[in-house]
Scaffold this motif. Structure first.
Motif, short mmCIF file in Angstrom:
data_model
loop_
_atom_site.label_atom_id
_atom_site.label_comp_id
_atom_site.label_asym_id
_atom_site.label_seq_id
_atom_site.Cartn_x
_atom_site.Cartn_y
_atom_site.Cartn_z
N ARG A 1 39.24 78.26 46.52
CA ARG A 1 40.28 79.18 45.87
C ARG A 1 40.84 79.15 44.34
N ASP A 2 40.59 77.74 44.07
CA ASP A 2 41.25 77.70 42.56
C ASP A 2 40.04 77.82 41.59
N GLN A 3 39.02 77.92 42.09
CA GLN A 3 37.57 78.17 41.20
C GLN A 3 37.20 77.12 40.73
N ARG A 4 37.65 75.86 41.16
CA ARG A 4 37.29 74.63 40.33
C ARG A 4 35.80 74.41 40.70
N SER A 5 35.10 74.76 41.94
CA SER A 5 33.76 74.80 42.15
C SER A 5 33.54 76.23 42.48
N PRO A 6 33.02 76.96 41.58
CA PRO A 6 32.67 78.60 41.94
C PRO A 6 31.61 78.72 42.70
N GLY A 7 31.49 79.88 43.38
CA GLY A 7 30.37 80.09 44.06
C GLY A 7 29.30 80.70 43.47
N ILE A 8 28.29 81.34 44.16
CA ILE A 8 27.08 82.20 43.35
C ILE A 8 27.81 83.45 42.89
N MET A 9 28.45 84.20 43.50
CA MET A 9 29.24 85.41 42.88
C MET A 9 29.86 85.04 41.51
N PRO A 10 30.92 84.37 41.46
CA PRO A 10 31.54 84.30 40.36
C PRO A 10 30.60 83.65 39.05
N ARG A 11 29.58 82.80 39.49
CA ARG A 11 28.49 82.26 38.65
C ARG A 11 27.64 83.52 38.18
#
Length: 268
Positions: A5-15
């Motif tokens: 949720r906080d994007q500390r470990s972003p997934g494939i889409m935000p990357r």
């Protein structure tokens, strides 16, 4: 696909959003770029525009179309332009807020639909005026479900049946492509229709599979890995979608004429 949720470990889409704009920035002195995006969900075999919500989303009709080059687009869906990865991610968050989710015995937050994101990039060569087109499709597939494990009933059972039916149709398409069959059954599902230009023809396909380490999910894990193995055998030859400066100019003139705008002599 999304990350935490906080994007500390972003997934494939935000990357992927960041990667797209990093590449565009690298070539900004040689090309002029335009990025546009649509975001849809396939819920109970109905395509819904995630850029709108409520009654408007229910009333809006989204249809799958293909242009002369075989590029799939969603007629009736809102397409927005993005000038940065941050702006694109904000659109993504807006879209996800309109997506169908529910709790089951297997997941606290289970997606009840397939998420389809189409990112279109148009680049104009600043030296010779030629125009290239590219499309990145990011598809977050809902997982196949067994009612005995999820406890799905009523509406959730209907959602699960729709998810499983579309995944089965996708499996048939993947099997046909990997076997080089003359007929590919894209039309058996809206999911395979919207993904047609991501699977066959002028495309490169990558599937990422999430599997469970639990023994009780062994059957699902094996099924998912077999599914992904078929995708790996699909071999297409990706080519650039390129048109000359003259063709690009003629298209602009046609668009102006259709909209009633004046056309200068030097443009013809």
């Amino acid at each position: 696909m999304v990350g935490d949720r906080d994007q500390r470990s972003p997934g494939i889409m935000p990357r992927a959003f960041n990667a797209v704009f990093d590449i565009l920035q690298e070539y900004a002195t040689k090309f002029d770029f335009k990025v546009s995006v649509y975001m849809l969900e396939l819920y109970n075999d109905r395509l819904q525009d995630l850029f709108v919500s409520g009654a408007e989303a229910q009333s809006r009709r989204v249809e799958i179309k293909r242009n002369r080059k075989g590029l799939v687009f969603a007629q009736g869906a809102e397409t927005k332009e993005a000038s940065s990865a941050g702006e694109l991610f904000a659109m993504f968050q807006q879209a996800c807020a309109n997506r169908h989710n529910a709790a089951t015995k297997m997941n606290v937050e289970s997606s009840r639909s397939h998420l389809i994101i189409g990112i279109m990039v148009e680049s104009r060569n600043l030296t010779n005026g030629s125009v290239s087109f590219g499309k990145l499709s990011l598809v977050d597939l809902a997982g196949s479900e067994r009612a005995a494990k999820t406890g799905a009933k009523d509406d959730q059972l209907k959602e699960a049946n729709s998810i499983n039916k579309s995944l089965s149709a996708l499996g048939d398409v993947i099997s046909a492509l990997s076997s080089d069959l003359p007929h590919i059954p894209y039309r058996n599902s809206k999911l395979t229709q919207i993904m047609q230009d991501s699977l066959g023809g002028n495309a490169k396909t990558l599937m990422v599979v999430n599997v469970s380490p639990s023994d009780c999910n062994l059957d699902e894990t094996l099924t998912s890995l077999i599914y992904a193995t078929r995708v790996k055998t699909i071999t297409n030859i990706a080519q650039r979608n390129l048109e000359s400066k003259e063709i690009s100019q003629l298209k602009e003139v046609i668009m102006k004429l259709k909209s009633g705008q004046p056309v200068e002599d030097e443009e013809v």
